[in-house]
Scaffold this active site. Structure first.
Site, mmCIF file in Angstrom:
data_model
loop_
_atom_site.group_PDB
_atom_site.id
_atom_site.type_symbol
_atom_site.label_atom_id
_atom_site.label_comp_id
_atom_site.label_asym_id
_atom_site.label_seq_id
_atom_site.Cartn_x
_atom_site.Cartn_y
_atom_site.Cartn_z
ATOM 1 N N GLY A 181 0.807 -1.210 0.000
ATOM 2 C CA GLY A 181 0.000 0.000 0.000
ATOM 3 C C GLY A 181 0.840 1.260 0.000
ATOM 4 N N ASN A 232 -10.308 4.997 3.548
ATOM 5 C CA ASN A 232 -9.753 4.956 2.195
ATOM 6 C C ASN A 232 -10.610 4.077 1.284
ATOM 7 O OD1 ASN A 232 -8.304 2.377 1.072
ATOM 8 N ND2 ASN A 232 -7.969 2.319 3.293
ATOM 9 N N PHE A 267 -6.990 -0.261 -5.652
ATOM 10 C CA PHE A 267 -5.857 -0.882 -6.357
ATOM 11 C C PHE A 267 -5.283 0.030 -7.450
ATOM 12 C CE2 PHE A 267 -7.014 -5.605 -5.432
ATOM 13 C CZ PHE A 267 -6.191 -5.607 -4.322
ATOM 14 N N SER A 278 -9.311 -6.974 -0.397
ATOM 15 C CA SER A 278 -9.511 -5.525 -0.440
ATOM 16 C C SER A 278 -10.997 -5.228 -0.591
ATOM 17 C CB SER A 278 -8.744 -4.911 -1.613
ATOM 18 O OG SER A 278 -9.135 -3.568 -1.800
ATOM 19 N N ASN A 317 -12.257 -2.480 -1.660
ATOM 20 C CA ASN A 317 -12.467 -1.371 -2.578
ATOM 21 C C ASN A 317 -12.450 -1.758 -4.053
ATOM 22 O OD1 ASN A 317 -12.717 0.593 -0.530
ATOM 23 N ND2 ASN A 317 -10.509 0.567 -0.242
ATOM 24 N N THR A 318 -12.401 -3.046 -4.345
ATOM 25 C CA THR A 318 -12.575 -3.556 -5.706
ATOM 26 C C THR A 318 -13.874 -4.350 -5.721
ATOM 27 O OG1 THR A 318 -10.197 -3.671 -6.139
ATOM 28 C CG2 THR A 318 -11.623 -5.065 -7.488
ATOM 29 N N LYS A 348 -3.878 -13.034 1.951
ATOM 30 C CA LYS A 348 -4.276 -11.940 2.837
ATOM 31 C C LYS A 348 -5.785 -11.962 3.005
ATOM 32 C CE LYS A 348 -3.330 -7.049 3.691
ATOM 33 N NZ LYS A 348 -2.581 -5.869 3.198
ATOM 34 N N ASN A 366 -6.477 -7.449 6.076
ATOM 35 C CA ASN A 366 -6.733 -6.265 5.261
ATOM 36 C C ASN A 366 -7.574 -5.275 6.060
ATOM 37 O OD1 ASN A 366 -6.923 -4.638 2.861
ATOM 38 N ND2 ASN A 366 -6.750 -6.517 1.668
#
Length: 299
Positions: A80, A128, A132, A197, A199-200, A237, A266
């Site tokens: 990150g 956040n 990616f 993640s 955010n995808t 992860k 994560n």
């Protein structure tokens, strides 16, 4: 010598907290991140500056042997920070025992629209939704190859965090991860499969046992060690929001797929209320946007 270095570090920290940090907090948080990384990349490009910095940090040796790798100490730079592998030699000079580059995807991608990073100072946290953002596996591979050939590869283990390209259909996720791994496995020491993640879109579905098993099977098909490249440790992860049953499903693949370990964890999708009233007002304001209600919070 170590005492003198400690005094100097305390003075630098005091100056940073009193002067530099307040000035940086007046700027957009992602802009500060980008400016900092550009500065660190510039220092990283100069071997003499890295050597001087390494002498200044004076980190005690706390060696750890794990996954067939030797770590000078157990504290590393997580994924990150250096998504594009632009400051690789610097992380060792700063005293880290390893660095994890990325997350990187097969395709270069800009990530989610800005603004996408927000401070919550009272909780020492960030919101956040980066998505990616990274330059892609091809460019990262060329940078890592150049470092190897220049003789400036750091003496600590360097890992790469692998994500799925947003444009790749979920049914083709295993090929996407395998493509990145194929490009990068000659140059990095270990790999972290990021299926967590938030955010995808739909990425966390890849933590389901069947989908994850398919990805790991493809990676281990590439990870054969018969072409002059060592077998690389592969880790997964996971999200902190997994149920115990879902976590058991992930753990059930450790032995069958030869995983070297699990990276915990994560960022979370939980949104506890901020402690500070100003932060509560700010996060309530931001939450008026539909997308921000799904943003993770991380320290």
């Amino acid at each position: 010598m170590r005492s003198d270095a400690g005094k100097m570090l305390r003075r630098v920290r005091g100056f940073y907290e009193a002067c530099v940090r307040p000035a940086l907090f007046r700027l957009d948080s992602e802009k500060v991140h980008d400016l900092t990384l550009r500065g660190l990349a510039a220092v990283s490009g100069h071997e003499g500056l890295c050597g001087a910095l390494a002498g200044f940090t004076d980190v005690p040796a706390l060696p750890v042997h794990a996954m067939g790798l030797d770590f000078p100490n157990p504290l590393g730079m997580a994924a990150g920070m250096d998504k594009g592998a632009v400051a690789v030699p610097l992380w060792k000079a700063l005293g880290f025992g390893f660095s994890e580059l990325g997350g990187v995807t097969w395709m270069a991608q800009p990530g989610n629209p800005r603004p996408r990073m927000f401070r919550v100072p009272g909780d020492g946290a960030l919101l956040n939704r980066m998505g990616f953002n990274n330059p892609g596996a091809h460019l990262m591979a060329s940078r890592l190859e150049a470092l190897h050939r220049s003789g400036r590869w750091p003496s600590h283990p360097v890992g790469v965090n692998l994500g799925k390209s947003k444009a790749t259909p979920m049914g083709e996720a295993s090929s996407d991860y395998a493509g990145s791994f194929r490009l990068l496995r000659r140059w990095a020491d270990f790999f972290v499969v990021n299926v967590s993640s938030p955010n995808t879109p739909n990425l966390r579905q890849l933590q389901d046992r069947g989908a994850l098993d398919e990805i790991l099977a493809r990676l281990q098909e590439e990870n054969v060690g018969t072409d002059g490249i060592p077998v690389r440790p592969i880790l997964v992860k996971v999200a902190p929001d997994l149920s115990w049953d879902a976590l058991d499903d992930v753990l059930s693949l450790v032995k069958p797929r030869g995983l070297a370990g699990i990276v915990a964890t994560n960022t979370t999708v939980a949104r506890p209320e901020a402690r500070d009233e100003a932060d509560r007002k700010s996060t309530r304001l931001n939450s008026s946007h539909e997308w921000i209600s799904r943003m993770p919070s991380s320290a």
